[in-house]
Design a protein around this motif. Structure first.
Motif, short mmCIF file in Angstrom:
data_model
loop_
_atom_site.label_atom_id
_atom_site.label_comp_id
_atom_site.label_asym_id
_atom_site.label_seq_id
_atom_site.Cartn_x
_atom_site.Cartn_y
_atom_site.Cartn_z
N ALA A 20 0.86 -1.19 0.00
CA ALA A 20 0.00 0.00 0.00
C ALA A 20 0.89 1.24 0.00
CB ALA A 20 -0.92 0.01 1.22
N LEU A 21 0.53 2.20 -0.84
CA LEU A 21 1.26 3.46 -0.95
C LEU A 21 0.29 4.59 -0.58
CD1 LEU A 21 2.18 1.38 -3.31
CD2 LEU A 21 3.59 3.28 -4.02
N PHE A 22 0.69 5.40 0.37
CA PHE A 22 -0.15 6.47 0.87
C PHE A 22 0.53 7.81 0.58
CE2 PHE A 22 -0.62 2.71 3.52
CZ PHE A 22 -2.00 2.52 3.55
N ASP A 23 -0.09 8.64 -0.22
CA ASP A 23 0.38 10.00 -0.48
C ASP A 23 -0.48 10.92 0.36
OD1 ASP A 23 1.94 8.72 -2.35
OD2 ASP A 23 1.07 9.71 -4.09
N CYS A 24 0.14 11.58 1.32
CA CYS A 24 -0.58 12.41 2.28
C CYS A 24 -0.28 13.87 2.00
CB CYS A 24 -0.16 12.05 3.70
SG CYS A 24 -0.40 10.31 4.09
N VAL A 25 -1.32 14.64 1.73
CA VAL A 25 -1.18 16.02 1.28
C VAL A 25 -1.39 16.99 2.44
CG1 VAL A 25 -2.10 17.74 -0.34
CG2 VAL A 25 -2.02 15.33 -1.00
N CYS A 48 0.08 17.95 5.48
CA CYS A 48 0.01 17.66 6.92
C CYS A 48 0.47 18.91 7.67
CB CYS A 48 0.94 16.50 7.28
SG CYS A 48 0.60 14.98 6.36
N PRO A 49 -0.04 19.15 8.88
CA PRO A 49 0.46 20.27 9.67
C PRO A 49 1.98 20.12 9.88
CG PRO A 49 -1.54 19.39 10.66
CD PRO A 49 -1.14 18.45 9.57
N MET A 50 2.70 21.20 9.68
CA MET A 50 4.17 21.16 9.73
C MET A 50 4.72 20.56 11.03
SD MET A 50 5.54 21.91 7.02
CE MET A 50 5.23 22.73 5.49
N GLU A 51 4.08 20.90 12.15
CA GLU A 51 4.60 20.41 13.43
C GLU A 51 4.50 18.88 13.54
OE1 GLU A 51 0.26 21.53 14.14
OE2 GLU A 51 1.95 22.43 13.08
N TYR A 93 4.86 10.61 2.28
CA TYR A 93 4.65 9.44 1.42
C TYR A 93 5.05 8.22 2.23
CZ TYR A 93 4.70 13.36 -1.71
OH TYR A 93 4.42 14.57 -2.29
N ILE A 94 4.08 7.36 2.51
CA ILE A 94 4.30 6.20 3.37
C ILE A 94 3.95 4.94 2.58
CG2 ILE A 94 3.57 5.03 5.48
CD1 ILE A 94 2.95 7.91 6.57
N ILE A 145 -2.35 6.71 10.13
CA ILE A 145 -1.71 7.81 9.38
C ILE A 145 -2.45 9.12 9.63
CG2 ILE A 145 -1.28 8.71 7.05
CD1 ILE A 145 -0.72 5.73 6.24
N LYS A 146 -3.77 9.09 9.57
CA LYS A 146 -4.57 10.30 9.78
C LYS A 146 -4.42 10.81 11.22
CE LYS A 146 -8.06 9.71 6.18
NZ LYS A 146 -9.49 9.45 5.89
N ASP A 147 -4.39 9.91 12.20
CA ASP A 147 -4.23 10.32 13.59
C ASP A 147 -2.89 11.02 13.84
OD1 ASP A 147 -6.70 9.30 14.28
OD2 ASP A 147 -5.91 7.48 15.23
N PHE A 148 -1.82 10.53 13.24
CA PHE A 148 -0.49 11.05 13.52
C PHE A 148 -0.09 12.24 12.65
CE2 PHE A 148 -0.06 7.32 16.04
CZ PHE A 148 0.91 7.64 16.99
N PHE A 149 -0.64 12.33 11.43
CA PHE A 149 -0.17 13.38 10.52
C PHE A 149 -1.26 14.34 10.05
CE2 PHE A 149 2.83 9.81 10.09
CZ PHE A 149 3.92 10.43 10.69
N ARG A 150 -2.52 14.01 10.28
CA ARG A 150 -3.67 14.86 9.94
C ARG A 150 -3.57 15.50 8.55
NH1 ARG A 150 -3.50 16.88 15.69
NH2 ARG A 150 -4.71 15.33 16.79
N PRO A 151 -3.38 14.70 7.52
CA PRO A 151 -3.30 15.26 6.16
C PRO A 151 -4.66 15.80 5.71
CG PRO A 151 -3.37 12.88 6.06
CD PRO A 151 -3.27 13.24 7.52
N GLU A 152 -4.61 16.79 4.82
CA GLU A 152 -5.86 17.28 4.23
C GLU A 152 -6.48 16.23 3.32
OE1 GLU A 152 -5.27 21.06 2.32
OE2 GLU A 152 -4.55 22.00 4.18
N GLU A 153 -5.64 15.41 2.74
CA GLU A 153 -6.10 14.36 1.82
C GLU A 153 -5.12 13.20 1.84
OE1 GLU A 153 -7.16 13.90 -2.96
OE2 GLU A 153 -6.17 15.72 -2.25
N VAL A 154 -5.65 11.99 1.70
CA VAL A 154 -4.81 10.80 1.55
C VAL A 154 -5.19 10.12 0.24
CG1 VAL A 154 -4.15 8.54 2.48
CG2 VAL A 154 -4.66 10.43 4.05
#
Length: 157
Positions: free
Chosen positions: A40-45, A47-50, A115-116, A133-142
Motif C-alpha cells: 500500500a502506498l499512501f500519499d498524504c497532502v 500535513c500540519p508542519m509540526e 509518502y508512506i 496515518i490520519k491520527d499522527f499526521f492529519r493530512p488534508e487528503e490521503v
C-alpha cells in the motif's frame, strides 16, 4: 488417455508434450493466484508542519503502525533528516524493517506532504493503516494505491 484424442497413447511425443504444456499452464495459473505480498502506498497532502517535521511524532507513528496492523518490528527504525541544505528536498525519511518486509516514509519540510509505503508478505488492514496515518499526521487528503505483488491483476486504486 490422450488430451488430444481421448485415446491411451502415452508413447506419442506430441501427446506427452501437450500433457506437459497443460501441466505447466496449470502451475503458472496457480502460482499467480496467491500474491507474494501486499503493498500500500499512501500519499498524504498538506500535513500540519509540526507533525510532518517532528522526529518524535514520526518515531511514535512507527511504533503505533507496527502494532496496529499486527506486524513485528525487526530492530529499531532508521530515521534521518536529509537535504537540510536544499529547502525543496529537505525532510525526514524512515525505514522500519518488519519480519515480513518493511514500512517506509518520506516527509517534505516545505509542503508538509508525506509518502508512506507498507509492504508485507502478511496481509494487513489498510483501513487501520489509514486511520493511524490520519491520527499522527492529519493530512488534508490521503491518496492510496494498493498492489498485490506477484499477482498480475492486482492494481487497486
Amino acid at each position: 488417455m490422450s488430451p488430444l484424442n481421448g485415446k491411451k497413447d502415452s508413447n506419442n511425443p506430441r501427446i506427452r508434450i501437450a500433457s506437459w504444456l497443460q501441466k505447466m499452464k496449470l502451475k503458472a495459473v496457480g502460482r499467480n493466484v496467491m500474491p507474494w505480498g501486499y503493498h500500500a502506498l499512501f500519499d498524504c497532502v498538506s500535513c500540519p508542519m509540526e507533525m510532518a517535521t517532528s522526529e518524535k511524532n514520526i518515531r511514535e507513528f512507527i511504533n503505533e503502525i507496527v502494532s496496529a496492523i499486527n506486524m513485528k518490528a525487526y530492530g529499531e527504525p532508521m530515521i534521518a533528516h536529509f537535504a537540510a541544505h536544499d529547502a525543496d528536498a529537505a525532510g525526514y525519511s524512515f525505514c522500519q524493517m518488519i519480519e515480513t518486509s518493511n514500512i517506509t516514509g518520506h516527509f517534505s519540510d516545505k509542503t508538509g506532504d508525506c509518502y508512506i509505503d507498507i509492504f508485507s508478505c502478511k496481509e494487513y488492514d489498510i483501513d487501520v493503516a489509514i486511520g493511524v496515518i490520519k491520527d499522527f499526521f492529519r493530512p488534508e487528503e490521503v491518496k492510496m494505491r494498493y498492489f498485490e505483488r506477484g499477482n498480475d491483476s492486482s492494481l487497486k486504486e
